[in-house]
Design a protein around this motif. Structure first.
Motif, mmCIF file in Angstrom:
data_model
loop_
_atom_site.group_PDB
_atom_site.id
_atom_site.type_symbol
_atom_site.label_atom_id
_atom_site.label_comp_id
_atom_site.label_asym_id
_atom_site.label_seq_id
_atom_site.Cartn_x
_atom_site.Cartn_y
_atom_site.Cartn_z
ATOM 1 N N ASP A 1 6.038 -9.972 -11.061
ATOM 2 C CA ASP A 1 5.995 -8.933 -10.014
ATOM 3 C C ASP A 1 7.367 -8.695 -9.386
ATOM 4 O O ASP A 1 7.491 -7.964 -8.406
ATOM 5 C CB ASP A 1 4.964 -9.297 -8.940
ATOM 6 N N ASP B 1 -0.857 -8.420 -7.723
ATOM 7 C CA ASP B 1 -1.097 -7.490 -6.609
ATOM 8 C C ASP B 1 -1.402 -8.326 -5.372
ATOM 9 O O ASP B 1 -2.552 -8.588 -5.034
ATOM 10 C CB ASP B 1 -2.252 -6.539 -6.937
ATOM 11 N N THR C 1 2.386 -5.248 -7.152
ATOM 12 C CA THR C 1 3.498 -5.659 -6.293
ATOM 13 C C THR C 1 4.829 -5.137 -6.825
ATOM 14 O O THR C 1 5.653 -4.636 -6.055
ATOM 15 C CB THR C 1 3.540 -7.191 -6.199
ATOM 16 N N GLU D 1 5.661 -1.567 -5.723
ATOM 17 C CA GLU D 1 5.769 -1.182 -4.302
ATOM 18 C C GLU D 1 7.239 -1.210 -3.894
ATOM 19 O O GLU D 1 7.673 -2.006 -3.062
ATOM 20 C CB GLU D 1 4.893 -2.099 -3.440
ATOM 21 N N PRO E 1 10.498 -6.013 -4.529
ATOM 22 C CA PRO E 1 9.584 -5.351 -3.585
ATOM 23 C C PRO E 1 9.808 -5.802 -2.141
ATOM 24 O O PRO E 1 9.345 -5.147 -1.205
ATOM 25 C CB PRO E 1 8.200 -5.776 -4.074
ATOM 26 N N TYR F 1 4.332 -4.812 -0.183
ATOM 27 C CA TYR F 1 3.549 -5.526 -1.195
ATOM 28 C C TYR F 1 2.635 -6.591 -0.574
ATOM 29 O O TYR F 1 1.749 -7.130 -1.248
ATOM 30 C CB TYR F 1 4.478 -6.145 -2.237
ATOM 31 N N ASN G 1 5.876 4.034 -3.644
ATOM 32 C CA ASN G 1 5.801 3.180 -4.820
ATOM 33 C C ASN G 1 6.355 3.926 -6.016
ATOM 34 O O ASN G 1 6.386 5.163 -6.029
ATOM 35 C CB ASN G 1 4.358 2.708 -5.069
#
Length: 355
Positions: A187, A223, A231, A234, A254, A266, A275
């Motif tokens: 992420d 997420d 994530t 974002e 993020p 996030y 995003n």
């Protein structure tokens, strides 16, 4: 030192005379923490003893299977099931044992082209024949339950490291097992930034930060706030473009996007914009720790005063060289694909230019 008669039973002891004085040694330098230098293209592993007897053991090696240079302070990066075996022969590869008339500073003596004039060598023994066996392993995978190969503060054992079958956990399926992956859930927020919970924060069953309380700790959750936006997405489009233009992985994070009360988007399920979808990934390269064990077998040490005196050893465990924080390149599957495509494009361009 051990009593000479006991030492002789194990073929370790000898004595040498200097102006009538008797110096006793039992070659008590086995199983040592070794040091490494490079002199005239040769790698020199050495250890000294300044207690009771001033003595040293040095192993000089000239072999192209060893690291080209010592800029990384390591003997070899060759980590596999097959050890490196080097025959002791001539000046290129030899084991040297010395006794001195005073305290010796090993780095001054072994790491300079011309050794200092003092202390003076009283006795010298040089190997004849024999085989050096170098076995190198990663030193960040040990039995220590807190060993942490990727340095993300989550121990290997908790990241699915399989010490037996090699069936390591790879949560995000990016080709890098979690115990070596600085971003276990892909992420673009490093695991080290996601695992720790402050007092009052929601946690998973094992005590790691779990913002959306779904039972999956943030460092394994793609997420983190369960708002339906990954994530990694974002983020602001302009940040991603800057990351590309400036070749700066930090701009992928993020963590840079915080629209409400300084809380990253996030981690806030009430904010899902801005995003931007993209495929860029953090650089996953890490550093590793290495341990090389050095064993010498089937050799004689011959006294260099012309007496012909020699002492035979079936096996001598010289010791180990431990080196930490050596760069270790890791590429995700996607990064490898992009690199392969780039290299293929360069080859096609070169062929076109040649034609």
């Amino acid at each position: 030192m051990k009593k000479i008669f006991a030492a002789l039973l194990f073929s370790f002891a000898l004595y040498s005379c200097d102006d009538g004085d008797i110096t006793v040694t039992s070659f008590d330098l086995e199983d040592s923490d070794l040091n490494l230098c490079e002199i005239d293209g040769k790698k020199v592993l050495w250890v000294v003893n300044n207690e009771d007897v001033y003595e040293s053991m040095s192993l000089e090696l000239d072999d192209n299977r060893l690291n080209d240079t010592l800029t990384q302070r390591i003997l070899t990066l060759d980590v596999n099931d097959e050890p490196i075996e080097i025959n002791l022969s001539g000046e290129g590869n030899r084991l040297v044992y010395r006794i001195y008339d005073g305290e010796i500073t090993g780095r001054d003596y072994f790491c300079q082209g011309v050794p200092p004039g003092s202390p003076r060598v009283l006795e010298e023994y040089v190997s004849a024949g024999g085989t050096v066996t170098i076995t190198t392993n990663f030193n960040d995978l040990g039995s220590n339950e807190n060993a942490d190969a990727d340095g993300d503060k989550v121990p290997n054992a908790e990241e699915g490291f399989d010490p037996d079958g090699g069936n390591h956990l790879d949560t995000d399926g990016d080709g890098i097992p979690d115990y070596l992956d600085i971003d276990d859930d892909n992420d673009n927020v490093p695991t080290e930034s996601e695992y720790n919970a402050d007092p009052g924060d929601p946690t998973s069953e094992n005590g790691y930060l779990d913002t959306d309380e779904d039972g999956i700790p943030n460092y394994l959750d793609p997420d983190d706030d369960d708002d339906g936006v990954l994530t990694r997405h974002e983020v602001k489009e302009e940040d991603i473009q800057r990351a590309i233009d400036e070749n700066n992985d930090g701009l992928l994070s993020p963590e840079l996007t915080a629209e409400v009360d300084g809380l990253g988007n996030y981690l806030n399920d009430q904010v899902s914009s801005p995003n931007f979808e993209h495929e860029l990934q953090l650089d996953h390269s890490i550093t590793r720790d290495y341990r090389s064990n050095i064993v010498i077998s089937d050799f004689n040490l011959i006294r260099q005063d012309g007496s012909g005196e020699d002492i035979r050893f079936d096996s001598y465990n010289l010791g180990r060289l431990v080196v930490n924080n050596i760069p270790f390149e890791l590429l995700t599957n996607r990064q490898q694909e992009l690199l392969d495509a780039e290299e293929e494009n360069e080859e096609e361009t070169e062929e076109t230019s040649t034609n």
